[in-house]
Design an enzyme around this catalytic site. Structure first.
Site, PDB file in Angstrom:
ATOM      1  N   ASP A   1       0.979  -1.188  -0.028  1.00  9.02           N
ATOM      2  CA  ASP A   1      -0.014  -0.027  -0.049  1.00  9.02           C
ATOM      3  C   ASP A   1       0.839   1.321   0.012  1.00  9.02           C
ATOM      4  O   ASP A   1       1.809   1.349   0.295  1.00  9.02           O
ATOM      5  CB  ASP A   1      -0.842  -0.166   1.227  1.00  9.02           C
ATOM      6  CG  ASP A   1      -1.405   1.293   1.630  1.00  9.02           C
ATOM      7  OD1 ASP A   1      -2.703   1.352   1.434  1.00  9.02           O
ATOM      8  OD2 ASP A   1      -0.906   2.047   2.265  1.00  9.02           O
TER       9      ASP A   1
ATOM     10  N   ASP B   1      -3.534   2.450  -5.160  1.00 11.87           N
ATOM     11  CA  ASP B   1      -2.427   2.496  -4.412  1.00 11.87           C
ATOM     12  C   ASP B   1      -2.192   1.145  -3.603  1.00 11.87           C
ATOM     13  O   ASP B   1      -1.552   1.235  -2.615  1.00 11.87           O
ATOM     14  CB  ASP B   1      -2.521   3.580  -3.551  1.00 11.87           C
ATOM     15  CG  ASP B   1      -3.715   3.694  -2.695  1.00 11.87           C
ATOM     16  OD1 ASP B   1      -4.831   2.611  -2.971  1.00 11.87           O
ATOM     17  OD2 ASP B   1      -3.765   4.889  -1.806  1.00 11.87           O
ATOM     18  N   GLU B   2      -2.815   0.043  -4.116  1.00 15.00           N
ATOM     19  CA  GLU B   2      -2.900  -1.187  -3.193  1.00 15.00           C
ATOM     20  C   GLU B   2      -2.963  -2.362  -4.372  1.00 15.00           C
ATOM     21  O   GLU B   2      -3.617  -2.343  -5.099  1.00 15.00           O
ATOM     22  CB  GLU B   2      -4.189  -1.357  -2.358  1.00 15.00           C
ATOM     23  CG  GLU B   2      -4.448  -0.517  -1.223  1.00 15.00           C
ATOM     24  CD  GLU B   2      -5.571  -0.633  -0.741  1.00 15.00           C
ATOM     25  OE1 GLU B   2      -5.885  -1.415   0.420  1.00 15.00           O
ATOM     26  OE2 GLU B   2      -6.693  -0.280  -0.986  1.00 15.00           O
TER      27      GLU B   2
END
Lengths: 409, 113
Positions: free
Chosen positions: A9, A105-106
């Site tokens: 993340d 973003d992960e």
């Protein structure tokens, strides 16, 4: 054999990118926020310094400015964030070909069986952090576990707060760690579910884990069992690289720049949405059989709106067909109150190559017309040909053409 | 029965809760496609000789044969009888059993069945 799953993340992804792109911002409180004029003025990302002032993601820009007057506001550059997210995918693929992008973003990774190549999980996690820091200037946190749900919780609840930005959550240590967390922090539990649980005396994830599962199943069916499994760290989902390949639906949604009050205005954006959805379905070579329309009222204190769907007479990817169906739903379900946002989704997709010819519905002509419009747009740009109604003041096509996800590219 | 969030081996628990921009998905799909891209196999002298022999034989007997052609994403096959070999452009003209004419470049040829 136990698997080794990572969830990687990025810390305040958008804000971190802007900070590493502009070193002058390094020591200042930075937020990435939409345009308040167009009512997309919420905080999309806040850097750690801004967060120290109490600035939170998703709050209104003016609220954030009240907490921190010297806040530096940067406009989002969505295209850049997507490209960099993709660059991170490629960094992660140096360690394993099993990478599943979960959001911008992960990303999940399956590192089972790579110990002999890259060392134990902690050193792999550190290497991943170093390479992302080196190449993009973004700090990555790594949640680790024997499956995806434990990796996700390890990241959200522990790795983000850890000094070294990593945490391994397993079936051995979850009772001493995860089970003490409030149940509202658990993946899949929203505020409504949290209230239900509170009334049942379930306060922590541990309470939920030991709660008899048949009661949960009786009340919430499959979802009850899913939540019980999550609380017990059980998840059989594989890391699936090709997860984005098959599409279930094509949808488009927009928040309007002002509240639309008349049917005429709403119809204009509705047609634009239908055209956009149809265009995207055609680009992917799909026809859809079900259309759904979602509408949200303007008054936050008195939430109104609806989400309804309708079966189309035959699968289609022609904008006007979608529009007529959407209009039918609108006239039936709209309460006449001002509207803040509208969304149209085409689902039950099937290949556009095969379809039933209809005697009374000239589908060949529609296909040719659609194709001609697509060709013109491909050659001269998205706004080269638009519906005349879009020239109206309520029209949004020209504005949307410059944006990704409702924010500037 | 349709798979649900509890079905083993499926990914619905995660697929039903994520948020992704269509532009982002597009990029990942393109990437996946590139990963599966195949490079063109290099033929050695004997293989080329063997292909030439098979082509000559097919022309002489006017027999219908199957050609496997290189494509980065999936191998393409064409079937037919050879009508003409254009040595200048290095192309082969085929008459398919359906009566269509098809041209392909000899440099794409991988094998003959």
């Amino acid at each position: 054999m136990e698997k080794v799953i990572f969830l990687v993340d990025m810390q305040s992804f958008y804000a971190s990118i802007e900070k590493s792109a502009n070193p002058k911002l390094q020591d200042r409180p930075v937020v990435v926020a939409g345009d308040p004029e167009r009512r997309s003025g919420i905080i999309l990302a806040a850097c750690p310094i801004a967060k120290q002032y109490g600035v939170k993601t998703a709050e209104a820009l003016w609220q954030a400015q009240e907490k921190c007057p010297e806040l530096v506001i940067v406009r989002p550059r969505m295209k850049l964030y997507i490209d960099l997210s993709y660059q991170i995918t490629q960094i992660l693929e140096r360690f394993t070909d099993q990478v599943e992008v979960f959001s911008v973003d992960e990303q999940f990774m399956d590192l089972t069986g790579t110990e002999r190549l890259f060392g134990d999980k902690y050193s792999v996690a550190r290497k991943i952090q170093e390479e992302i820091q080196e190449e993009l200037g973004v700090y990555a946190r790594v949640g680790m576990g024997p499956n995806k749900i434990l990796a996700k919780i390890a990241c959200d609840a522990f790795a983000k707060k850890n000094e070294n930005g990593m945490f391994y959550l397993s079936h051995d240590n979850m009772k001493d760690t995860m089970w003490h967390l409030p149940v509202g922090k658990m993946f899949g539990v929203g505020s409504r579910m949290e209230r239900h649980f509170a009334r049942m005396g379930i306060q922590t994830i541990g309470d939920l884990a030991v709660y008899p599962v048949h009661y949960l199943k009786k009340r919430w069916g499959i979802n009850g069992e899913v939540l019980s499994n999550i609380a017990n760290g059980i998840d059989y989902s594989p890391v699936k690289t090709e997860t984005h390949n098959k599409q279930k639906a094509v949808g488009h949604h927009m928040t309007l720049p002002r509240d639309y009050e008349t049917l005429e205005d709403i119809k204009i954006v509705l047609l634009e949405l239908c055209e956009e959805v149809a265009k995207r379905a055609r680009a992917k070579n799909y026809r859809g059989h079900t259309l759904s329309l979602g509408l949200r009222g303007a008054n936050f204190d008195l939430p109104t709106g609806f989400h309804r769907q309708i079966k189309l007479t035959s699968p289609t990817n022609y904008g006007m067909d979608l529009f007529h169906a959407a209009l039918q739903l609108l006239s039936k379900h709209w309460d006449g109150l001002p509207v803040r946002s509208v969304g149209v989704t085409l689902s039950q997709l099937q290949s556009a190559d095969v379809y039933q010819l209809s005697l009374f519905n000239p589908s060949v002509e529609k296909d040719q017309l659609s194709k001609a419009m697509d060709d013109i747009r491909k050659k001269f740009g998205h706004t080269a040909i638009v519906r005349a109604s879009s020239l109206n003041k309520a029209g949004q096509v020209f504005d949307r053409a410059q944006k990704i996800g409702g924010h500037y590219k | 029965m349709n798979p649900n969030k509890l079905t083993h081996g499926h990914n619905l628990l995660w697929e039903s809760s994520r948020m992704m921009l269509p532009e982002h998905k597009e990029l990942i799909q393109q990437h996946q496609k590139q990963l599966n891209q195949k490079t063109k196999p290099e033929l050695d002298e004997q293989e080329v000789e063997w292909l030439e022999h098979q082509i000559q034989e097919a022309i002489r007997q006017q027999s219908t044969i199957r050609f496997n052609l290189y494509n980065p994403y999936e191998t393409r096959t064409v079937v037919g009888t050879i009508q003409k070999v254009d040595l200048h452009t290095q192309q082969l003209k085929l008459l398919t059993p359906q009566g269509d004419i098809e041209w392909f470049s000899l440099s794409d040829l991988v094998s003959i069945q």
